[in-house]
Design an enzyme around this catalytic site. Structure first.
Site, PDB file in Angstrom:
ATOM      1  N   SER A  18      94.059 105.859  88.806  1.00 17.81           N
ATOM      2  CA  SER A  18      92.918 106.471  88.109  1.00 17.81           C
ATOM      3  C   SER A  18      93.259 107.846  87.538  1.00 17.81           C
ATOM      4  O   SER A  18      92.717 108.240  86.508  1.00 17.81           O
ATOM      5  CB  SER A  18      91.717 106.599  89.051  1.00 17.81           C
ATOM      6  OG  SER A  18      92.050 107.397  90.167  1.00 17.81           O
ATOM      7  N   ASP A 191      86.695 116.391  92.775  1.00 21.38           N
ATOM      8  CA  ASP A 191      85.902 115.773  93.857  1.00 21.38           C
ATOM      9  C   ASP A 191      86.716 115.704  95.151  1.00 21.38           C
ATOM     10  O   ASP A 191      86.405 114.940  96.043  1.00 21.38           O
ATOM     11  CB  ASP A 191      85.477 114.352  93.443  1.00 21.38           C
ATOM     12  CG  ASP A 191      86.674 113.479  93.066  1.00 21.38           C
ATOM     13  OD1 ASP A 191      87.831 113.925  93.219  1.00 21.38           O
ATOM     14  OD2 ASP A 191      86.458 112.337  92.604  1.00 21.38           O
ATOM     15  N   HIS A 194      90.432 113.593  92.611  1.00 21.04           N
ATOM     16  CA  HIS A 194      90.771 113.521  91.178  1.00 21.04           C
ATOM     17  C   HIS A 194      90.848 114.929  90.583  1.00 21.04           C
ATOM     18  O   HIS A 194      90.401 115.893  91.202  1.00 21.04           O
ATOM     19  CB  HIS A 194      89.737 112.658  90.445  1.00 21.04           C
ATOM     20  CG  HIS A 194      89.668 111.257  90.975  1.00 21.04           C
ATOM     21  ND1 HIS A 194      88.729 110.860  91.906  1.00 21.04           N
ATOM     22  CD2 HIS A 194      90.444 110.182  90.731  1.00 21.04           C
ATOM     23  CE1 HIS A 194      88.928 109.586  92.207  1.00 21.04           C
ATOM     24  NE2 HIS A 194      89.969 109.149  91.502  1.00 21.04           N
TER      25      HIS A 194
END
Length: 238
Positions: A18, A191, A194
């Site tokens: 991601s 967060d 990330h």
């Protein structure tokens, strides 16, 4: 149509999870690199959110094995580990044991080599540090306990660095760099896991230092507009 040569843009491939998939967001590190390489390279996002190194090595041949595709690959970043390092008892679906993670990175390097991308064109990137209090909040929102520890991430980062030296690839050790000299690494995370805007800047700046030498000799593609002959543009452009 007369005989003309198709213009081929060299590629920089960003392969990861991601943190790579999201890198084309506004001010993302991938978008930043793509912007720097406009008119020189296509920067291709092959980020797969949630994927680990085990799944990565399975899908990689489907992403690169087209004939002659490696002829024009200038560089490949390999950025896995943030999911592999998930705690086995809390997140068995994504967890990959440390030793296997190292083996998977070696296998990814071998697969790239067999497709014609030599190790000197490969850059490993370690997972960044995890800020546990912030990530725990995210976990609780999803109804699960904290599933990553920064000390565990550090072991995977170290394995990534060691594997890079064994494979002859370059490596960007984000885990170490972001925590260097006791700095507050939480500013680099959105967060706890990330990247924040500062984190994206950090990655693009440090990655560019490694990428620049690999793309320095690539030509500016197609003539500068001021060099096009207005009376006979074909003579300049074909």
């Amino acid at each position: 149509m007369s005989n003309f040569k198709t213009v081929i843009w060299p590629k920089v491939i960003l392969f990861g999870d991601s943190i790579t998939q999201f890198s084309f967001q506004a001010n993302g590190w991938g978008a930043e690199i793509a912007n720097k390489l406009a008119r020189k390279c296509d920067v291709v996002n092959r980020g797969l959110s949630g994927y680990n190194s085990r799944w990565a090595k399975i899908v990689l041949p489907r992403l690169i094995n087209s004939p002659n595709s490696a002829d024009n690959i200038a560089a490949v970043t390999v950025f896995f580990g943030a999911n592999d390092c998930a705690l086995e008892d809390k997140n068995p679906q994504q967890h990959v044991p440390l030793q296997e993670y190292s083996e998977n990175l070696k296998e990814i390097t071998r697969l790239l080599a067999s497709a014609g991308v030599s190790a000197d064109r490969v850059i490993f990137i370690t997972p960044p540090p995890v800020h546990e209090p912030a990530w725990e909040k995210e976990c609780i929102l999803k109804g699960c306990p904290l599933n990553r520890h920064n000390s565990a991430v550090g072991q995977y980062a170290q394995a990534c660095v060691q594997t890079a030296s064994q494979c002859g690839t370059d490596v960007l050790d984000l885990w170490t760099l972001m925590q260097k000299d006791g700095q507050d690494y939480t500013v680099y995370l959105s967060d706890g896991l990330h990247l924040s805007q500062k984190g994206n800047q950090f990655v693009s700046q440090h990655l560019w230092e490694l990428l620049e030498s690999r793309v320095a000799d690539l030509p500016f593609i197609l003539p500068y507009w001021g060099d096009v002959d207005p009376k006979s543009p074909e003579s300049s452009l074909l």
